[in-house]
Design an enzyme around this catalytic site. Structure first.
Site, PDB file in Angstrom:
ATOM      1  N   HIS A  75       0.811  -1.225   0.000  1.00  0.00           N
ATOM      2  CA  HIS A  75       0.000   0.000   0.000  1.00  0.00           C
ATOM      3  C   HIS A  75       0.844   1.275   0.000  1.00  0.00           C
ATOM      4  O   HIS A  75       0.322   2.364   0.195  1.00  0.00           O
ATOM      5  CB  HIS A  75      -0.978  -0.016   1.181  1.00  0.00           C
ATOM      6  CG  HIS A  75      -0.379  -0.542   2.442  1.00  0.00           C
ATOM      7  ND1 HIS A  75      -0.582  -1.824   2.876  1.00  0.00           N
ATOM      8  CD2 HIS A  75       0.466   0.025   3.327  1.00  0.00           C
ATOM      9  CE1 HIS A  75       0.104  -2.020   3.990  1.00  0.00           C
ATOM     10  NE2 HIS A  75       0.743  -0.911   4.284  1.00  0.00           N
ATOM     11  N   CYS A  97       1.816  -1.944  -4.876  1.00  0.00           N
ATOM     12  CA  CYS A  97       0.919  -2.357  -5.968  1.00  0.00           C
ATOM     13  C   CYS A  97       1.065  -1.352  -7.117  1.00  0.00           C
ATOM     14  O   CYS A  97       1.090  -0.138  -6.875  1.00  0.00           O
ATOM     15  CB  CYS A  97      -0.504  -2.362  -5.426  1.00  0.00           C
ATOM     16  SG  CYS A  97      -1.737  -2.415  -6.728  1.00  0.00           S
ATOM     17  N   GLU A 127      -1.611   4.056   3.421  1.00  0.00           N
ATOM     18  CA  GLU A 127      -1.688   4.484   2.012  1.00  0.00           C
ATOM     19  C   GLU A 127      -1.875   6.007   1.929  1.00  0.00           C
ATOM     20  O   GLU A 127      -1.226   6.694   1.133  1.00  0.00           O
ATOM     21  CB  GLU A 127      -2.866   3.778   1.318  1.00  0.00           C
ATOM     22  CG  GLU A 127      -2.961   4.122  -0.161  1.00  0.00           C
ATOM     23  CD  GLU A 127      -4.212   3.535  -0.820  1.00  0.00           C
ATOM     24  OE1 GLU A 127      -4.638   2.431  -0.460  1.00  0.00           O
ATOM     25  OE2 GLU A 127      -4.764   4.224  -1.693  1.00  0.00           O
TER      26      GLU A 127
HETATM   27  S1  SF4 Z   1      -5.160  -4.064  -6.780  1.00  0.00           S
HETATM   28 FE1  SF4 Z   1      -3.719  -2.785  -5.620  1.00  0.00          FE
HETATM   29  S2  SF4 Z   1      -4.887  -0.958  -5.086  1.00  0.00           S
HETATM   30 FE2  SF4 Z   1      -6.360  -2.534  -5.647  1.00  0.00          FE
HETATM   31  S3  SF4 Z   1      -6.928  -3.510  -3.699  1.00  0.00           S
HETATM   32 FE3  SF4 Z   1      -5.257  -4.689  -4.601  1.00  0.00          FE
HETATM   33  S4  SF4 Z   1      -3.407  -3.846  -3.667  1.00  0.00           S
HETATM   34 FE4  SF4 Z   1      -5.040  -2.357  -3.331  1.00  0.00          FE
END
Ligand code: SF4
Length: 286
Positions: A75, A97, A127
């Site tokens: 995050h 991510c 985040e």
């Molecule tokens: S794809 Fe990325 S932004 Fe979306 S819930 Fe999963 S970790 Fe979080």
């Protein structure tokens, strides 16, 4: 006969899957200790499994020996960690991510263009803290009650969202900002709620309507799981959070005929399977 409807949104999202795969590989290959700066993902069950494979979670780099390997969470993390790591010759592996990373780029670019950054989200969430680090003095708004009349002395603002916000809530907040702030000359709106989150939010509402009991599998520490729970409960009072497979199901299953199951983005497939198995076993006995 009891029916179980499984949502499409079960198991890890793509960002969490990617992060866990990288961490697993490092833990297999690296001979020494591997640290993580905070929780890599918001699921204590998964973290405990990784800790059994020699992952050490720390909340400060002071607790890490020089030249160690430290993983940064999915995050996102504040920039000062990277500077501190350089000084201690720490090897950082950032499993942020890609979607969160793209929100960082938007946030930094708004700040560079001298817009006041407005973040719709939870100020205590890592985040959001990482976003504030990219846009110092950002205004964080958690709900519509926090919006004041003509509060922006800046005439230009850029609004972004924590990736796990509920879409309806985000747009309510945006609408109220516009209504209360006539002095704004430019408002740049970026719906930065991640697609996986949006899809699961839509699915939980649909599922809650057609089942008599709904289980949201995931951790109470996970923002997107809590959001699914809230949305499910709005439609169906018999919506329950299931955090682990040693849950007592008697109360939940009482009078249930149609059970819906969905999971948060950081809940593993194996946990969903274990809970489905447990439901099947429990209902065979009755
Ligand atoms: S794809 Fe990325 S932004 Fe979306 S819930 Fe999963 S970790 Fe979080």
């Amino acid at each position: 006969m009891l029916k179980i409807k499984l949502a499409k949104g079960i198991g890890f999202c793509s960002g969490v899957k990617r992060a866990i795969n990288i961490v697993e590989k490092i833990l297999t290959r690296h001979k020494g200790k591997v640290y993580s700066y905070g929780s890599i993902i918001h699921n204590p069950l998964v973290i405990r499994r990784l800790e059994k494979k020699n992952l050490f979670t720390v909340s400060s780099l002071d607790d890490v020996e020089d030249s160690s390997v430290v993983i940064l969470p999915s995050h996102g993390s504040p920039r000062f960690i990277k500077n501190l790591a350089k000084k201690k010759k720490i090897k950082l592996i950032d499993v942020i991510c890609p979607y969160v990373s793209s929100v960082h780029k938007i946030c930094a670019s708004l700040y560079r263009k001298k817009l006041k950054v407005v973040i719709v989200g939870d100020r205590t969430h890592p985040e959001v803290k990482a976003l504030v680090d990219l846009a110092p003095n950002a205004r964080i708004i958690g709900n519509t009650n926090e919006i004041k009349e003509n509060e922006f002395s800046y005439k230009k603002i850029g609004i972004i969202s924590q990736t796990t916000q509920a879409k309806a809530e985000f747009f309510k907040i945006v609408a109220k900002i516009l209504k209360k702030n006539h002095n704004l000359s430019q408002v740049h709106i970026f719906n930065t709620i991640c697609l996986d989150t949006s899809n699961r939010q839509e699915e939980v509402k649909r599922l809650a309507e057609v089942v008599d009991t709904l289980l949201v599998i995931g951790s109470g520490t996970s923002a997107n799981t809590k959001r699914l729970l809230q949305l499910g409960r709005k439609v169906n009072k018999k919506t329950f959070l299931v955090e682990h497979d040693n849950v007592v199901l008697d109360k939940i299953l009482k009078n249930a005929r149609d059970i819906g199951i969905i999971s948060g983005a950081s809940a593993p497939q194996w946990l969903v399977k274990a809970i489905v198995k447990k439901i099947r076993e429990a209902t065979l006995d009755t």
